[in-house]
Design an enzyme around this catalytic site. Structure first.
Site, short mmCIF file in Angstrom:
data_model
loop_
_atom_site.label_atom_id
_atom_site.label_comp_id
_atom_site.label_asym_id
_atom_site.label_seq_id
_atom_site.Cartn_x
_atom_site.Cartn_y
_atom_site.Cartn_z
N HIS A 147 -18.15 -40.92 25.48
CA HIS A 147 -17.52 -39.62 25.68
C HIS A 147 -16.13 -39.62 25.05
O HIS A 147 -15.40 -40.60 25.19
CB HIS A 147 -17.37 -39.33 27.18
N GLU A 178 -12.64 -48.12 25.31
CA GLU A 178 -11.35 -47.91 24.64
C GLU A 178 -10.54 -49.20 24.61
O GLU A 178 -9.93 -49.53 23.58
CB GLU A 178 -10.58 -46.78 25.35
N ASP A 195 -6.43 -58.56 8.53
CA ASP A 195 -6.13 -57.83 7.30
C ASP A 195 -4.73 -58.17 6.78
O ASP A 195 -4.55 -58.40 5.58
CB ASP A 195 -6.23 -56.33 7.54
#
Length: 158
Positions: free
Chosen positions: A79, A115, A129
């Site tokens: 959601h 989350e 990265d």
């Protein structure tokens, strides 16, 4: 009926209907652990690594928070929710590994653990990265839920 909440009785993917649920305060903390080789760890000064791209840990914190806010866009059946808060901390453990903790909270009808997991994961990917120019021997060892409160049941990893 399926035991998986995202499958209907015909085995088809479905979004969980939270319409009848009561909104409760929910929190979740997830952790990612990143193992850096010595040539990267040598660049650690005053709790952070500075690269041509900037501060590694500060950039990872921002990236993790941004990703946590986009979880509903990334995970198909999640959601889309607004968070009350999202906090990411980054530190080294005794094994000289980078420990990234993401804690998210909300008062809502559905949980916030995805989350927290996305926030910790993207922060770890950002460390990779930003440091890969120094070495590709970087390992994101694990990402796991540490704790969650609210909803049907609480959880705390031993």
């Amino acid at each position: 009926m399926s035991e998986f909440s995202h499958l209907n009785d015909k085995g088809q993917a479905t979004m969980v209907d939270v319409g009848g649920k009561q909104a409760t305060h929910r929190t979740a903390t997830a952790r990612s652990i990143v193992s850096l080789p010595s040539e990267v760890l040598e660049k650690l000064v005053e709790g952070d690594i500075q690269t041509k791209k900037g501060s590694v840990f500060q950039t990872a914190i921002i990236a993790g928070i941004m990703a946590a806010k986009k979880t509903g866009d990334l995970i198909p059946l999640c959601h889309p929710i607004g968070m009350d808060n999202c906090h990411i901390s980054i530190q080294l453990n005794e094994q000289q590994e980078v420990v990234i903790d993401c804690t998210a909270s909300i008062t809502a009808k559905t949980g916030i653990e995805m989350e927290a997991l996305v926030g910790a994961s993207v922060a770890a990917l950002t460390v990779y990265d930003m440091c890969k120019a120094l070495s590709h021997d970087i390992v994101i060892k694990e990402t796991k839920l540490i704790e969650k409160t609210g909803g049907k049941r609480d959880f705390k990893r031993a």
